[in-house]
Scaffold this active site. Structure first.
Site, short mmCIF file in Angstrom:
data_model
loop_
_atom_site.label_atom_id
_atom_site.label_comp_id
_atom_site.label_asym_id
_atom_site.label_seq_id
_atom_site.Cartn_x
_atom_site.Cartn_y
_atom_site.Cartn_z
N ALA A 174 0.98 -1.02 -0.06
CA ALA A 174 0.33 -0.23 -0.24
C ALA A 174 0.95 1.59 0.06
CB ALA A 174 -0.98 0.09 1.20
N GLY A 197 1.73 1.89 -3.36
CA GLY A 197 0.81 2.31 -4.38
C GLY A 197 0.27 3.20 -4.39
N ASP A 198 0.75 3.82 -3.27
CA ASP A 198 -0.02 5.05 -2.58
C ASP A 198 0.77 6.15 -3.96
OD1 ASP A 198 -1.73 7.43 -1.82
OD2 ASP A 198 1.08 7.59 -0.22
N ALA A 199 1.81 5.81 -3.26
CA ALA A 199 2.93 6.87 -4.51
C ALA A 199 2.14 6.81 -5.91
CB ALA A 199 3.79 6.21 -4.15
N GLU A 221 -1.22 8.06 -6.97
CA GLU A 221 -1.05 9.37 -7.34
C GLU A 221 -0.24 10.00 -8.18
OE1 GLU A 221 -0.01 13.69 -4.60
OE2 GLU A 221 -0.91 11.77 -3.87
#
Length: 156
Positions: A29, A32-34, A37
């Site tokens: 995660a 995955g967040d980066a 975005e």
């Protein structure tokens, strides 16, 4: 600078130390967040309005916990059994307390979405990620509209 070109065309400056299916869901995660975005920002830059305040407001429509929960709900019927399992692992992961402005359920679902994005990224399934992100950005339209937020009506 050296990197590793994966067999599926992915490029990592520093590949993960473990196979993606063995990486902690919270770490998937985190990546995955980066990745999510970055894809959102690339999409927004592909649109005609490049004012920084507009880009920022538009990005928050995609990357908030609530928006990611709503997107994951749209993705769920499209996911394979393997992808659904990754989502479940991400949703059940102990990822700490949500931000003050985020609902706990939204935050867990957002973590699940980010876990799946990180997993698809590290397994080199960028084509699959593009299909799913097409849902976020509106399939079939040349330049789809952004998700609507009442606070932003009339602001551009």
């Amino acid at each position: 600078m050296t990197g590793t070109m994966g067999t599926t065309g992915t490029f990592y400056l520093h590949p993960p130390a473990k196979p993606p299916n063995l990486i902690n869901p919270v770490i998937l995660a985190y990546v995955g967040d980066a990745v999510f975005e970055l894809f959102v920002r690339q999409y927004l830059v592909s649109l005609p309005n490049h004012k920084s305040d507009h880009l920022h407001r538009s990005a928050t429509r995609f990357v908030s916990a609530r928006a990611q929960r709503e997107l994951l709900e749209r993705w769920m019927p499209l996911l394979s059994e393997e992808e659904s399992d990754i989502v479940r692992r991400g949703r059940n992961a102990k990822s700490g307390a949500p931000p003050k402005n985020a609902d706990h359920r939204d935050y867990r679902q957002a973590t699940a979405l980010e876990c799946l994005v990180g997993y698809l990224y590290y397994t080199g399934r960028l084509d699959r990620l593009n299909v799913l992100l097409g849902v976020a950005f509106g399939q079939g339209a040349d330049r789809p509209a952004l998700p609507e937020r009442k606070e932003d009506e009339g602001i551009d």
